[in-house]
Motif scaffolding. Structure first.
Motif, PDB file in Angstrom:
ATOM      1  N   MET A  28      -7.232  14.239 -25.789  1.00 53.37           N
ATOM      2  CA  MET A  28      -6.446  13.467 -27.095  1.00 53.37           C
ATOM      3  C   MET A  28      -6.422  14.683 -28.262  1.00 53.37           C
ATOM      4  SD  MET A  28      -8.711  10.053 -27.120  1.00 53.37           S
ATOM      5  CE  MET A  28      -9.740   9.913 -25.874  1.00 53.37           C
ATOM      6  N   PRO A  29      -5.352  14.935 -28.117  1.00 55.21           N
ATOM      7  CA  PRO A  29      -4.889  16.215 -29.132  1.00 55.21           C
ATOM      8  C   PRO A  29      -5.221  15.579 -30.772  1.00 55.21           C
ATOM      9  CG  PRO A  29      -3.009  15.740 -27.989  1.00 55.21           C
ATOM     10  CD  PRO A  29      -4.272  14.968 -27.316  1.00 55.21           C
ATOM     11  N   THR A  30      -5.429  16.476 -31.578  1.00 55.05           N
ATOM     12  CA  THR A  30      -5.249  15.879 -33.042  1.00 55.05           C
ATOM     13  C   THR A  30      -4.933  17.271 -33.636  1.00 55.05           C
ATOM     14  OG1 THR A  30      -6.519  14.716 -34.692  1.00 55.05           O
ATOM     15  CG2 THR A  30      -7.700  16.259 -33.526  1.00 55.05           C
ATOM     16  N   THR A  31      -4.588  17.128 -35.097  1.00 56.19           N
ATOM     17  CA  THR A  31      -4.183  18.169 -35.840  1.00 56.19           C
ATOM     18  C   THR A  31      -5.158  18.426 -37.158  1.00 56.19           C
ATOM     19  OG1 THR A  31      -1.948  17.963 -35.189  1.00 56.19           O
ATOM     20  CG2 THR A  31      -2.253  19.377 -37.207  1.00 56.19           C
ATOM     21  N   MET A  32      -5.764  19.618 -37.297  1.00 58.54           N
ATOM     22  CA  MET A  32      -6.378  19.874 -38.370  1.00 58.54           C
ATOM     23  C   MET A  32      -5.688  20.150 -39.643  1.00 58.54           C
ATOM     24  SD  MET A  32      -9.574  22.608 -38.814  1.00 58.54           S
ATOM     25  CE  MET A  32      -8.260  24.220 -38.724  1.00 58.54           C
ATOM     26  N   THR A  33      -5.952  19.383 -40.698  1.00 62.40           N
ATOM     27  CA  THR A  33      -5.422  19.707 -42.214  1.00 62.40           C
ATOM     28  C   THR A  33      -5.933  20.962 -42.931  1.00 62.40           C
ATOM     29  OG1 THR A  33      -7.449  18.724 -43.587  1.00 62.40           O
ATOM     30  CG2 THR A  33      -5.931  17.058 -42.493  1.00 62.40           C
ATOM     31  N   SER A  34      -5.328  21.208 -44.047  1.00 67.86           N
ATOM     32  CA  SER A  34      -5.318  22.630 -44.616  1.00 67.86           C
ATOM     33  C   SER A  34      -7.006  22.623 -44.954  1.00 67.86           C
ATOM     34  CB  SER A  34      -4.448  22.578 -45.692  1.00 67.86           C
ATOM     35  OG  SER A  34      -4.857  21.932 -46.586  1.00 67.86           O
ATOM     36  N   LYS A  35      -7.502  21.483 -45.038  1.00 70.07           N
ATOM     37  CA  LYS A  35      -9.116  21.394 -45.829  1.00 70.07           C
ATOM     38  C   LYS A  35      -9.804  21.408 -44.467  1.00 70.07           C
ATOM     39  CE  LYS A  35      -7.853  18.716 -49.822  1.00 70.07           C
ATOM     40  NZ  LYS A  35      -8.433  17.459 -50.622  1.00 70.07           N
ATOM     41  N   GLY A  36      -9.340  21.572 -43.341  1.00 63.66           N
ATOM     42  CA  GLY A  36     -10.249  21.570 -42.064  1.00 63.66           C
ATOM     43  C   GLY A  36     -10.664  20.264 -41.384  1.00 63.66           C
ATOM     44  N   GLN A  37     -10.159  19.115 -42.072  1.00 56.05           N
ATOM     45  CA  GLN A  37     -10.351  17.916 -41.603  1.00 56.05           C
ATOM     46  C   GLN A  37      -9.502  17.389 -40.317  1.00 56.05           C
ATOM     47  OE1 GLN A  37      -9.252  15.869 -45.271  1.00 56.05           O
ATOM     48  NE2 GLN A  37     -11.252  16.159 -46.059  1.00 56.05           N
ATOM     49  N   VAL A  38     -10.146  16.823 -39.526  1.00 49.84           N
ATOM     50  CA  VAL A  38      -9.441  15.998 -38.170  1.00 49.84           C
ATOM     51  C   VAL A  38      -9.857  14.533 -38.085  1.00 49.84           C
ATOM     52  CG1 VAL A  38      -9.550  18.438 -37.051  1.00 49.84           C
ATOM     53  CG2 VAL A  38     -11.430  16.775 -36.542  1.00 49.84           C
ATOM     54  N   THR A  39      -8.968  13.910 -37.496  1.00 43.80           N
ATOM     55  CA  THR A  39      -9.218  12.439 -37.247  1.00 43.80           C
ATOM     56  C   THR A  39      -9.869  12.373 -35.836  1.00 43.80           C
ATOM     57  OG1 THR A  39      -7.411  11.768 -38.767  1.00 43.80           O
ATOM     58  CG2 THR A  39      -8.391  10.260 -36.990  1.00 43.80           C
ATOM     59  N   ILE A  40     -10.971  11.620 -35.785  1.00 44.51           N
ATOM     60  CA  ILE A  40     -11.701  11.382 -34.566  1.00 44.51           C
ATOM     61  C   ILE A  40     -10.753  10.358 -33.753  1.00 44.51           C
ATOM     62  CG2 ILE A  40     -13.753  10.917 -33.265  1.00 44.51           C
ATOM     63  CD1 ILE A  40     -15.595  11.995 -35.574  1.00 44.51           C
ATOM     64  N   PRO A  41     -10.414  10.498 -32.537  1.00 45.08           N
ATOM     65  CA  PRO A  41      -9.632   9.465 -31.974  1.00 45.08           C
ATOM     66  C   PRO A  41     -10.336   8.342 -31.856  1.00 45.08           C
ATOM     67  CG  PRO A  41      -9.227  11.604 -30.937  1.00 45.08           C
ATOM     68  CD  PRO A  41     -10.316  11.604 -31.845  1.00 45.08           C
ATOM     69  N   LYS A  42      -9.825   7.023 -31.973  1.00 42.61           N
ATOM     70  CA  LYS A  42     -10.469   5.912 -32.036  1.00 42.61           C
ATOM     71  C   LYS A  42     -11.147   5.724 -30.571  1.00 42.61           C
ATOM     72  CE  LYS A  42     -10.099   0.974 -32.808  1.00 42.61           C
ATOM     73  NZ  LYS A  42     -11.305   0.527 -33.043  1.00 42.61           N
ATOM     74  N   PRO A  43     -10.749   5.891 -29.387  1.00 41.38           N
ATOM     75  CA  PRO A  43     -11.508   5.922 -28.135  1.00 41.38           C
ATOM     76  C   PRO A  43     -13.045   6.414 -28.286  1.00 41.38           C
ATOM     77  CG  PRO A  43      -9.270   6.256 -27.473  1.00 41.38           C
ATOM     78  CD  PRO A  43      -9.479   6.398 -29.017  1.00 41.38           C
ATOM     79  N   ILE A  44     -12.996   7.519 -28.946  1.00 44.51           N
ATOM     80  CA  ILE A  44     -14.092   8.374 -29.068  1.00 44.51           C
ATOM     81  C   ILE A  44     -15.254   7.822 -30.099  1.00 44.51           C
ATOM     82  CG2 ILE A  44     -15.208  10.943 -29.716  1.00 44.51           C
ATOM     83  CD1 ILE A  44     -13.415  10.915 -27.290  1.00 44.51           C
ATOM     84  N   ARG A  45     -14.437   7.259 -31.224  1.00 44.81           N
ATOM     85  CA  ARG A  45     -15.208   6.640 -32.329  1.00 44.81           C
ATOM     86  C   ARG A  45     -15.835   5.383 -31.624  1.00 44.81           C
ATOM     87  NH1 ARG A  45     -10.417   7.040 -35.630  1.00 44.81           N
ATOM     88  NH2 ARG A  45     -10.225   4.791 -35.606  1.00 44.81           N
ATOM     89  N   ASP A  46     -15.127   4.675 -30.949  1.00 50.24           N
ATOM     90  CA  ASP A  46     -15.615   3.275 -30.583  1.00 50.24           C
ATOM     91  C   ASP A  46     -16.790   3.740 -29.324  1.00 50.24           C
ATOM     92  OD1 ASP A  46     -13.819   1.839 -31.802  1.00 50.24           O
ATOM     93  OD2 ASP A  46     -12.450   1.804 -29.936  1.00 50.24           O
ATOM     94  N   ALA A  47     -16.298   4.775 -28.559  1.00 46.28           N
ATOM     95  CA  ALA A  47     -17.626   5.226 -27.404  1.00 46.28           C
ATOM     96  C   ALA A  47     -18.867   5.439 -28.048  1.00 46.28           C
ATOM     97  CB  ALA A  47     -17.045   6.191 -26.516  1.00 46.28           C
ATOM     98  N   LEU A  48     -18.746   6.176 -29.335  1.00 47.80           N
ATOM     99  CA  LEU A  48     -19.854   6.716 -30.055  1.00 47.80           C
ATOM    100  C   LEU A  48     -20.544   5.558 -30.901  1.00 47.80           C
ATOM    101  CD1 LEU A  48     -19.168  10.541 -30.354  1.00 47.80           C
ATOM    102  CD2 LEU A  48     -20.736   9.206 -28.780  1.00 47.80           C
TER     103      LEU A  48
END
Length: 81
Positions: free
Chosen positions: A1-21
């Motif tokens: 599940m790719p995601t992109t990092m913002t200029s502030k170093g932030q990333v969104t944790i994909p929903k399936p990962i958030r749900d699993a954890l």
């Protein structure tokens, strides 16, 4: 599940990962790097976020000692005489 990092170093944790954890807003998370050089995301203690939010508001509920009426407070805040 790719995601992109913002200029502030932030990333969104994909929903399936958030749900699993079982991650919810306000949950503590910890990052580590394993022996293979992979980043591992660890969830904080279960229920930590819910307890912190509840405790923060419960600690001050009913403690206001100023008995303002809404109209009086709004007049004060708006600078009305």
């Amino acid at each position: 599940m790719p995601t992109t990092m913002t200029s502030k170093g932030q990333v969104t944790i994909p929903k399936p990962i958030r749900d699993a954890l079982h991650l919810i807003p306000g949950c503590a998370v910890e990052f580590s790097i394993n022996a293979q050089g992979e980043v591992v995301l660890h969830a904080g203690k279960p229920g930590t976020a819910e307890a912190a939010i509840g405790d923060r508001f419960e600690a001050v509920r009913g403690r206001a000692d100023i008995k303002w009426r809404t109209d009086d407070l709004m007049a004060l805040l708006r600078g009305e005489d």
